[in-house]
Design a protein around this motif. Structure first.
Motif, PDB file in Angstrom:
ATOM      1  N   THR B 487       0.840  -1.209  -0.144  1.00 22.65           N
ATOM      2  CA  THR B 487       0.048   0.138   0.071  1.00 22.65           C
ATOM      3  C   THR B 487       1.082   1.283  -0.063  1.00 22.65           C
ATOM      4  OG1 THR B 487      -1.386  -1.384   1.461  1.00 22.65           O
ATOM      5  CG2 THR B 487      -2.045   0.986   1.208  1.00 22.65           C
ATOM      6  N   TRP B 490      -2.234   6.668   0.872  1.00 27.29           N
ATOM      7  CA  TRP B 490      -3.579   7.073   0.480  1.00 27.29           C
ATOM      8  C   TRP B 490      -4.122   8.169   1.401  1.00 27.29           C
ATOM      9  CZ3 TRP B 490      -6.457   1.889   0.586  1.00 27.29           C
ATOM     10  CH2 TRP B 490      -5.887   1.028  -0.310  1.00 27.29           C
ATOM     11  N   VAL B 492      -6.709   9.315   3.451  1.00 29.62           N
ATOM     12  CA  VAL B 492      -8.051   8.559   3.960  1.00 29.62           C
ATOM     13  C   VAL B 492      -8.911   9.423   4.807  1.00 29.62           C
ATOM     14  CG1 VAL B 492      -8.685   6.536   5.570  1.00 29.62           C
ATOM     15  CG2 VAL B 492      -6.624   6.460   4.165  1.00 29.62           C
ATOM     16  N   ASP B 535      -9.239   8.827  -1.117  1.00 29.92           N
ATOM     17  CA  ASP B 535      -8.977   7.339  -1.435  1.00 29.92           C
ATOM     18  C   ASP B 535      -9.992   6.341  -0.936  1.00 29.92           C
ATOM     19  OD1 ASP B 535      -7.059   8.075  -3.495  1.00 29.92           O
ATOM     20  OD2 ASP B 535      -5.772   8.311  -1.618  1.00 29.92           O
ATOM     21  N   LEU B 536     -10.289   6.691   0.389  1.00 29.44           N
ATOM     22  CA  LEU B 536     -10.946   5.882   1.110  1.00 29.44           C
ATOM     23  C   LEU B 536     -11.602   6.543   2.362  1.00 29.44           C
ATOM     24  CD1 LEU B 536     -11.171   2.485   1.397  1.00 29.44           C
ATOM     25  CD2 LEU B 536      -9.814   2.838   3.495  1.00 29.44           C
ATOM     26  N   VAL B 565     -16.162   6.834  -3.988  1.00 29.82           N
ATOM     27  CA  VAL B 565     -14.999   6.717  -2.932  1.00 29.82           C
ATOM     28  C   VAL B 565     -15.555   5.558  -2.216  1.00 29.82           C
ATOM     29  CG1 VAL B 565     -16.295   8.216  -1.086  1.00 29.82           C
ATOM     30  CG2 VAL B 565     -13.795   7.638  -1.114  1.00 29.82           C
ATOM     31  N   PRO B 566     -14.508   4.611  -2.011  1.00 26.16           N
ATOM     32  CA  PRO B 566     -14.655   3.695  -1.227  1.00 26.16           C
ATOM     33  C   PRO B 566     -15.033   3.769   0.206  1.00 26.16           C
ATOM     34  CG  PRO B 566     -12.666   3.080  -2.432  1.00 26.16           C
ATOM     35  CD  PRO B 566     -13.265   4.548  -2.720  1.00 26.16           C
ATOM     36  N   ILE B 568     -15.796   2.032   4.120  1.00 23.90           N
ATOM     37  CA  ILE B 568     -15.896   0.964   5.197  1.00 23.90           C
ATOM     38  C   ILE B 568     -16.428   1.463   6.297  1.00 23.90           C
ATOM     39  CG2 ILE B 568     -14.249  -0.634   6.339  1.00 23.90           C
ATOM     40  CD1 ILE B 568     -12.033  -0.566   3.977  1.00 23.90           C
ATOM     41  N   ASP B 588     -18.988  -0.181   1.307  1.00 26.24           N
ATOM     42  CA  ASP B 588     -18.320  -1.484   0.680  1.00 26.24           C
ATOM     43  C   ASP B 588     -18.028  -2.661   1.563  1.00 26.24           C
ATOM     44  OD1 ASP B 588     -18.196  -0.396  -2.146  1.00 26.24           O
ATOM     45  OD2 ASP B 588     -17.171   1.325  -1.125  1.00 26.24           O
ATOM     46  N   MET B 604      -8.786  -2.791   3.814  1.00 26.02           N
ATOM     47  CA  MET B 604      -8.537  -1.677   3.120  1.00 26.02           C
ATOM     48  C   MET B 604      -8.089  -1.881   1.689  1.00 26.02           C
ATOM     49  SD  MET B 604      -6.942   1.239   5.552  1.00 26.02           S
ATOM     50  CE  MET B 604      -6.294   2.548   4.251  1.00 26.02           C
ATOM     51  N   CYS B 607     -10.747  -4.043  -0.077  1.00 25.29           N
ATOM     52  CA  CYS B 607     -12.179  -3.036  -0.637  1.00 25.29           C
ATOM     53  C   CYS B 607     -11.629  -2.352  -1.919  1.00 25.29           C
ATOM     54  CB  CYS B 607     -12.268  -2.227   0.473  1.00 25.29           C
ATOM     55  SG  CYS B 607     -13.581  -0.917   0.155  1.00 25.29           S
ATOM     56  N   VAL B 608     -10.447  -1.900  -1.817  1.00 27.67           N
ATOM     57  CA  VAL B 608     -10.079  -0.963  -2.774  1.00 27.67           C
ATOM     58  C   VAL B 608      -9.820  -1.967  -4.159  1.00 27.67           C
ATOM     59  CG1 VAL B 608      -8.125   0.304  -4.054  1.00 27.67           C
ATOM     60  CG2 VAL B 608      -9.161   0.815  -1.770  1.00 27.67           C
TER      61      VAL B 608
END
Lengths: 170, 632
Positions: B487, B490, B492, B535-536, B565-566, B568, B588, B604, B607-608
């Motif tokens: 990763t 990002w 977040v 990004d999340l 956007v994702p 969680i 998601d 994460m 999900c992405v």
């Protein structure tokens, strides 16, 4: 004018003579002892104002027969003879009541309607034998008692006249 | 209390009785009327006919005698034909007297018995004389004389008949009167019965009304009791949900902070103390999870979500988790799986994992030395269902029969003496077996004390096709490669109202190398997601002002690319519908608190990468981001 009336009267007399002759032919003439005399309102006669029958004339008509229980004897009796309505038709009867008379002068009134509703016969034979006066003959008006419950009542028993001698149509 | 059927039968009987009584009354009335008419009529008929018959006989007798007298007076010139006719008629009358049934009572009288033979003799004597009457004048004179003598007898017969008829009438009247009296009593009795029946009906009706009222009262009380019970149940559930949330939140902070401490500079003693603390905290979390699971099972709230699962991978994964424990105790942990086992089947992976983990950890826990072995077999049935048998065998302390009987019961843990060193809630096996049964399977156990135990898990599953891209199990592959290397940075957004949790999440994400922004409630999160590209989003569900669900829905409703956007969901509320509700709100994935860094990274990434696979058009937004390499 007068002439026309005369012709018409002549024609009328002739017609009347012819009618009497035709009627006599239709009824026939008794050759033996007369057993039944019909008088009153009727169109056909074979005597002045009367129609008379001997046994042969009655037996020549279509015969109807049935066996029935009666109040006068323990066992059922078989009766045979012409339908009363046939006899009435033969003489062209046009009344509503019949006055029936027996040899012992017993009299009873029978509505003409009865002859239409029921097969009432003028029995000439009882248990297939001709009926002498001693067995209540020679003619016996009988209703078919066993055919209908309503007939088993005093009203019809008394209309069943034996030793029948004469009918008068009113 | 009357049952419905009782009631109907009673009413039927009552209706029947009433109907019968009514009918009886009607019949009686008609009978009375008919009888009186009949008596009257028959009496008249019989009287008339007997009297008429004898009268006619007498009349004909007299007429014949008169006729004969006249003819004899005129000698040969007399009307003998008329005499013969008269005599015939007389004979017919005599015959009738013998034959007619209506005259029967008369034939028993003395008068009749005396007269009858004389009439007979008269007839026999006269008949031959009348053949040639003119030559039988003398004989006929004698006949006339005889007939004159018989006159009073013939009249006596008429009188006798008259008396007989009157007597008969009287008898019949007497009979009729007696019958009428009987009928009257019958009527009175029926009327009485009818009255009784009516009284009975009224009494019953009154009772029913009273019982109905009592029943209604009872019903109201029951309804109140039910409402109270339901209210208590709701309160309990709410309490459980609250506790679940309230307990998990501090756990989150505790575990997160200990994780951070572990990464800092510590001496040996401190590290050991910290590990013990961590261990205790995890244990506490496990207990909490078990209790929550059990509550959910009891409430019937726990649902089974079947999806295509690769059994081989799943078992391998669980084996990996337990391996460390086994190694630490010096045990060998082996898996034997039949080669012909099908690859993909429909099962709830979370629950199967939970059961297997429970069985395996138990085996390791209760085995001091030797091995733990998993045998996996499958059998495809005629209906296409696959019957899995997973046997977990150990060389542990084993159980005696009594313990074995109770091992699946709630809060039972083998032998008391064993309880201390092994720990646990005693709920695991019960939960596992209930779950197995909910999935159409079961768990059975056999054991030899001192030699070991064998737990057999049977599962029933339908065959499934391999899902395209198989994202569901992607985390297992991600597991093999450390997430922090995959990763990149990002951006977040963390939406979380609790400051401790914000702090923990912030530390975790920064440690994973990400840039973090914070929102303190749903409304703030929505505003930020509208303004900036993230990004999340990690979205707590329970927040003031606007909760996570509403916020997620609002983000999904944004007009531009930022709506994709994702997201969680992060929550301490692990009751089952929290997960489904967050998915329904457009999120998601779902992570339960307390959050561990490893789990967070996995979720994460999963999900992405799943979103990338499922929504290729999003690659335009994500292509500029370093994370797209995560899908490799």
């Amino acid at each position: 004018m007068k002439r026309r009336i005369f012709i018409r009267a002549l024609g009328g007399v002739g017609l009347a003579g012819l009618t009497v002759q035709a009627q006599t032919q239709r009824l026939g003439v008794p050759r033996q002892e007369v057993v039944l005399t019909i008088t009153g309102r009727m169109s056909h006669t074979n005597r002045p104002n009367a129609s008379v029958f001997d046994m042969a004339m009655l037996e020549a008509l279509p015969q109807q027969a049935f066996t029935t229980q009666t109040p006068w004897q323990k066992d059922p009796i078989h009766f045979a003879g012409p339908l009363l309505r046939d006899v009435l038709t033969l003489v062209g009867a046009s009344g509503t009541r019949i006055k029936a008379t027996a040899l012992n002068d017993y009299q009873i009134e029978i509505p003409v309607e009865d002859t239409q509703r029921f097969d009432v016969i003028v029995a000439t034979r009882m248990n297939r034998e001709p009926m002498p006066v001693r067995t209540r003959g020679p003619l016996f008006i009988v209703y078919p008692f066993d055919a209908r419950a309503e007939l088993r009542s005093v009203r019809y028993y008394e209309r069943s006249i034996w030793q029948l001698r004469a009918l008068h149509i009113d | 209390m009357y049952s419905h059927q009782d009631n109907r039968r009673y009413l039927l009987v009552l209706a029947l009785v009433t109907g019968l009584l009514g009918l009886g009354l009607a019949i009686t009335a008609v009978n009375v009327w008919q009888q009186s008419r009949y008596v009257e009529r028959s009496a008249r008929l019989q009287a008339d006919s007997v009297v008429a018959m004898t009268f006619q006989l007498e009349r004909e007798f007299l007429r014949t005698r008169h006729e004969l007298q006249l003819a004899l007076a005129r000698g040969a010139a007399g009307d003998w034909t008329s005499v013969q006719r008269r005599f015939d008629i007389l004979v017919s009358r005599i015959d009738l007297l013998r034959e007619s049934p209506t005259v029967a009572p008369l034939t028993l009288t003395d008068v009749y018995l005396q007269l009858w033979p004389e009439l007979q003799t008269l007839q026999e004597k006269t008949d031959p004389l009348l053949v040639t009457p003119s030559r039988a004048q003398t004989g006929l004179e004698q006949v006339l004389a005889r007939m004159v003598q018989m006159g009073p007898q013939v009249q006596a017969l008429s009188q006798t008949a008259n008396g007989l008829a009157a007597h008969q009438m009287e008898e019949q009247l007497k009979l009729a009167t007696a019958q009428e009296r009987q009928l009257l009593w019958l009527l009175i009795a029926q009327a009485g019965l009818l009255l009784l029946a009516t009284l009975g009906l009224w009494w019953r009706h009154r009772n029913q009304v009273r019982e109905h009222r009592q029943l209604q009262q009872l019903n109201r009380e029951l309804a109140r009791a039910r409402d109270a019970a339901e209210q208590a149940d709701r309160t309990k559930s709410q309490f459980l949900a609250n506790m679940s949330h309230e307990l998990r939140t501090p756990f989150n902070g505790m575990l997160g902070m200990m994780e951070q401490l572990e990464n800092g500079p510590l001496n040996e003693a401190q590290r050991d103390q910290l590990q013990t603390a961590q261990h205790s905290a995890r244990h506490l979390l496990n207990l909490l999870n078990d209790i929550l699971d059990l509550s959910a099972l009891d409430a019937g709230k726990l649902r089974i979500h079947s999806e295509p699962v690769q059994m081989r991978t799943l078992i391998h994964e669980v084996q990996q988790w337990v391996q460390a424990l086994a190694c630490a105790k010096g045990l060998t942990l082996t898996v034997h799986m039949d080669r012909d086992c099908p690859d993909w089947v429909l099962l709830d992976p979370t629950r199967v994992r939970q059961i297997l983990l429970n069985l395996l950890s138990n085996a390791v826990k209760f085995t001091a030395k030797g091995h733990v072995r998993i045998d996996v077999r499958s059998h495809t049935q005629d209906d296409g269902q696959v019957l899995w048998t997973l046997e977990v065998q150990d060389t542990g302390c084993g159980m005696d029969a009594a313990t074995l009987d109770r091992v699946f019961e709630r809060f039972v843990q083998g032998d008391d003496s064993l309880t201390r060193p092994q720990g646990g809630t005693g709920l695991g096996l019960e939960i596992s077996r209930t779950l197995a049964r909910r999935m159409g399977g079961d768990i059975t156990a056999s054991s030899v004390p001192g030699q070991g135990s064998c737990f057999r898990l049977v599962l029933r599953a339908a065959l499934a096709n391999e899902p395209a891209g198989s994202p569901a199990l992607q985390p297992t592959t991600a597991d093999t490669t450390p997430p922090d290397t995959d990763t990149r940075r990002w951006h977040v957004l963390v939406a979380e109202d609790h400051p401790v949790n914000r702090k923990v999440l912030g530390i975790m994400l920064r440690n994973l190398g990400h840039q973090v922004s914070f929102a303190e409630d749903g409304a703030q999160a929505l505003a930020m997601a509208r303004e900036q590209t993230f990004d999340l989003v990690l979205m707590d569900i329970h927040m003031p002002h606007m909760n996570g669900l509403d916020s997620a829905r609002a983000i999904r409703a944004l007009p531009d690319e930022r709506s994709q956007v994702p997201i969680i969901a992060v929550t301490a509320d692990v009751m089952n519908d929290a997960q489904s509700r967050s998915l329904q709100a457009g999120m998601d994935d779902f992570i339960a608190k307390p959050i561990e860094p490893k789990k967070l990274a996995q979720a994460m990434q999963a999900c992405v990468s799943r979103l990338q696979a499922l929504r290729p058009h999003r690659s335009a937004v994500l292509s500029g981001m370093p994370m797209h390499s995560a899908s490799a």
